[in-house]
Design a protein around this motif. Sequence first.
Motif, PDB file in Angstrom:
ATOM      1  N   GLY A  81       0.803  -1.219   0.000  1.00  0.00           N
ATOM      2  CA  GLY A  81       0.000   0.000   0.000  1.00  0.00           C
ATOM      3  C   GLY A  81       0.838   1.272   0.000  1.00  0.00           C
ATOM      4  N   PHE A  82       2.140   1.167   0.177  1.00  0.00           N
ATOM      5  CA  PHE A  82       3.036   2.321   0.142  1.00  0.00           C
ATOM      6  C   PHE A  82       4.240   1.994  -0.737  1.00  0.00           C
ATOM      7  N   THR A  83       4.874   3.047  -1.222  1.00  0.00           N
ATOM      8  CA  THR A  83       6.108   2.850  -1.989  1.00  0.00           C
ATOM      9  C   THR A  83       7.029   4.039  -1.746  1.00  0.00           C
ATOM     10  N   HIS A  84       8.194   4.029  -2.343  1.00  0.00           N
ATOM     11  CA  HIS A  84       9.120   5.169  -2.182  1.00  0.00           C
ATOM     12  C   HIS A  84      10.115   5.181  -3.337  1.00  0.00           C
ATOM     13  N   LYS A  85      10.749   6.342  -3.512  1.00  0.00           N
ATOM     14  CA  LYS A  85      11.617   6.520  -4.682  1.00  0.00           C
ATOM     15  C   LYS A  85      12.799   5.550  -4.726  1.00  0.00           C
ATOM     16  N   PRO A  86      13.523   5.312  -3.609  1.00  0.00           N
ATOM     17  CA  PRO A  86      14.680   4.392  -3.726  1.00  0.00           C
ATOM     18  C   PRO A  86      14.283   3.002  -4.238  1.00  0.00           C
ATOM     19  N   ALA A  87      13.103   2.510  -3.820  1.00  0.00           N
ATOM     20  CA  ALA A  87      12.670   1.168  -4.270  1.00  0.00           C
ATOM     21  C   ALA A  87      12.325   1.198  -5.753  1.00  0.00           C
ATOM     22  N   ILE A  88      11.654   2.275  -6.178  1.00  0.00           N
ATOM     23  CA  ILE A  88      11.246   2.361  -7.593  1.00  0.00           C
ATOM     24  C   ILE A  88      12.484   2.470  -8.488  1.00  0.00           C
ATOM     25  N   GLU A  89      13.401   3.358  -8.070  1.00  0.00           N
ATOM     26  CA  GLU A  89      14.628   3.531  -8.865  1.00  0.00           C
ATOM     27  C   GLU A  89      15.413   2.233  -8.957  1.00  0.00           C
ATOM     28  N   LEU A  90      15.528   1.550  -7.815  1.00  0.00           N
ATOM     29  CA  LEU A  90      16.312   0.312  -7.799  1.00  0.00           C
ATOM     30  C   LEU A  90      15.683  -0.731  -8.731  1.00  0.00           C
ATOM     31  N   ALA A  91      14.361  -0.882  -8.639  1.00  0.00           N
ATOM     32  CA  ALA A  91      13.687  -1.873  -9.497  1.00  0.00           C
ATOM     33  C   ALA A  91      13.932  -1.550 -10.969  1.00  0.00           C
ATOM     34  N   GLU A  92      13.804  -0.272 -11.325  1.00  0.00           N
ATOM     35  CA  GLU A  92      14.011   0.125 -12.727  1.00  0.00           C
ATOM     36  C   GLU A  92      15.447  -0.162 -13.161  1.00  0.00           C
ATOM     37  N   ARG A  93      16.380   0.150 -12.273  1.00  0.00           N
ATOM     38  CA  ARG A  93      17.795  -0.031 -12.646  1.00  0.00           C
ATOM     39  C   ARG A  93      18.147  -1.521 -12.753  1.00  0.00           C
ATOM     40  N   LEU A  94      17.556  -2.346 -11.872  1.00  0.00           N
ATOM     41  CA  LEU A  94      17.836  -3.782 -11.965  1.00  0.00           C
ATOM     42  C   LEU A  94      17.273  -4.350 -13.266  1.00  0.00           C
ATOM     43  N   LEU A  95      16.064  -3.912 -13.598  1.00  0.00           N
ATOM     44  CA  LEU A  95      15.453  -4.414 -14.837  1.00  0.00           C
ATOM     45  C   LEU A  95      16.259  -3.981 -16.059  1.00  0.00           C
ATOM     46  N   GLU A  96      16.898  -2.841 -15.933  1.00  0.00           N
ATOM     47  CA  GLU A  96      17.748  -2.324 -17.009  1.00  0.00           C
ATOM     48  C   GLU A  96      18.947  -3.249 -17.269  1.00  0.00           C
ATOM     49  N   ILE A  97      19.519  -3.814 -16.184  1.00  0.00           N
ATOM     50  CA  ILE A  97      20.738  -4.623 -16.378  1.00  0.00           C
ATOM     51  C   ILE A  97      20.463  -6.138 -16.451  1.00  0.00           C
ATOM     52  N   LEU A  98      19.282  -6.555 -15.991  1.00  0.00           N
ATOM     53  CA  LEU A  98      18.937  -7.984 -16.110  1.00  0.00           C
ATOM     54  C   LEU A  98      18.569  -8.289 -17.570  1.00  0.00           C
ATOM     55  N   PRO A  99      18.546  -9.566 -17.965  1.00  0.00           N
ATOM     56  CA  PRO A  99      18.126  -9.883 -19.335  1.00  0.00           C
ATOM     57  C   PRO A  99      16.747  -9.280 -19.659  1.00  0.00           C
ATOM     58  N   ASP A 100      16.534  -9.009 -20.941  1.00  0.00           N
ATOM     59  CA  ASP A 100      15.335  -8.292 -21.415  1.00  0.00           C
ATOM     60  C   ASP A 100      14.020  -8.923 -20.994  1.00  0.00           C
ATOM     61  N   ASN A 101      14.015 -10.245 -20.781  1.00  0.00           N
ATOM     62  CA  ASN A 101      12.739 -10.902 -20.471  1.00  0.00           C
ATOM     63  C   ASN A 101      12.267 -10.640 -19.027  1.00  0.00           C
ATOM     64  N   GLN A 102      13.115 -10.021 -18.195  1.00  0.00           N
ATOM     65  CA  GLN A 102      12.726  -9.772 -16.803  1.00  0.00           C
ATOM     66  C   GLN A 102      11.912  -8.480 -16.726  1.00  0.00           C
ATOM     67  N   SER A 103      10.752  -8.537 -16.019  1.00  0.00           N
ATOM     68  CA  SER A 103       9.929  -7.331 -16.045  1.00  0.00           C
ATOM     69  C   SER A 103       9.351  -6.903 -14.699  1.00  0.00           C
ATOM     70  N   LYS A 104       9.580  -7.634 -13.626  1.00  0.00           N
ATOM     71  CA  LYS A 104       9.103  -7.190 -12.303  1.00  0.00           C
ATOM     72  C   LYS A 104      10.094  -7.620 -11.232  1.00  0.00           C
ATOM     73  N   ILE A 105      10.178  -6.782 -10.200  1.00  0.00           N
ATOM     74  CA  ILE A 105      11.090  -7.036  -9.077  1.00  0.00           C
ATOM     75  C   ILE A 105      10.269  -7.270  -7.820  1.00  0.00           C
ATOM     76  N   PHE A 106      10.564  -8.367  -7.124  1.00  0.00           N
ATOM     77  CA  PHE A 106       9.937  -8.634  -5.826  1.00  0.00           C
ATOM     78  C   PHE A 106      11.035  -8.583  -4.761  1.00  0.00           C
ATOM     79  N   TYR A 107      10.862  -7.714  -3.768  1.00  0.00           N
ATOM     80  CA  TYR A 107      11.903  -7.562  -2.746  1.00  0.00           C
ATOM     81  C   TYR A 107      11.690  -8.516  -1.574  1.00  0.00           C
TER      82      TYR A 107
END
Length: 433
Positions: A81-107
Amino acid sequence: MSDWVKRDGDAIWHPFTPLRGMDEPIVIEKAEGVNLYTSAGGRIIDAISSWWVNIHGHSHPHLADAISKQANALEHVIFAGFTHKPAIELAERLLEILPDNQSKIFYSDNGSTAVEVAIKMAFQYFYNQGIERKKIIAIDGAYHGDTFGAMSVGERGPFTDPFDPYLFNVEFLDFPSPEKEEEVWQRFQTLIAEGEVASFIFEPIIQGASGMRIYSKSLLDKMIKLAQANDVICIADEVMTGFGRTGGLFASDLLASNPDIFCLSKGLTGGALAMGVTSCTDKIQEAYRSNDLMKTFFHGHSFTGNPMTCAVANASLDLLLTKECEENRARINNRHRAFEQDLIGQDLVRNTRVLGTIIAFELNTERDTSYFNEARHHLYPYFIDKGILIRPLGNVIYLIPPYVISDEDLDFIYRTILNFLNEYPSLIKNQEL
Ligand SMILES: Cc1ncc(COP(=O)(O)O)c(C=O)c1O
């Protein structure tokens, strides 16, 4: 015995440590770069990155700043129910460097929970679609962590014996050493053809805890391809191999096919704070996108997505993605490969191997070569005495240093290993080992 050691002994139960008969723990006062400084004024080079987590050196100012800034702004908030910028940025950056087929991050919180999440995500993928698939394939010798699911898919042995009745059934493949490759491939095909397999979990290309054992990437590629053609979910446990350990950013970058799920931890935060990540493909999420509440992935931890942890992981990525870091990894690999040549002629050495920043070899002893052999318990203090932290796995000696280790420190470690090999026969004779 110092007062701190006594107080430690009275109050603390350490991991993987018997309550009787172990050496006293060393009290560390501070750490910088590859160096751990003891309360007695000694220096110990951390040649195993403190259980493989530390990639940029200890107490790195860029990481320390990121934690401190974040701690002063938002230390934690519930992540449902809540989120924050460091988590969003990290997820985006991880998806950027993981193989193209990866599309969601679960912490989550660590390597074991990253694996636990992956296994559950894969099983529920089928459950949500009403498909009966109960089997999971893993590889002999695997280590995926210490929680029950992670233990189930890992090597069974003395570490797991007390829990054996509570671990779920897994189809274990033999470790695909060159002479076993064909047999493993045949068995894998048979299992897949039965149509009951939900997922296949593996440490890509190199198994860590079983002794830094490398296996064929072309075989792994074939297995992933066949599995995916049969809708079997392929889980790459990159907890040890991720974030530059094997040279590129992920061991799976060396594969032609992309696994469906990735488990990450250790180097994710530069080794500063505990965190786990499980990433997955869009196809997996499809099975969860439903108006039926019962298809939700009901999993989470109190500290999921902790802002300080996300901030330090972002800071670690800043450093990881620099040219300097890439050059350091290549430099370590070159040094390891040169040292491997020095090892190859030695009577006491067999099966040398180098992958990225990892070098490993086996001590060619006549003695028991299991994790519990005597030598292991004597090798450790031998190197500690010389100011080097090395924790052999059975008869396997390996180095997995932070990427900032200098050539001088590497040379000192290599020299000490060669000295050890020279001294070993007389140490054995004099019963010092
Ligand atoms: C490949 C692999 N997976 C999972 C784990 C478990 O990680 P953690 O100790 O953070 O739970 C480890 C730990 O060594 C590992 O090497």
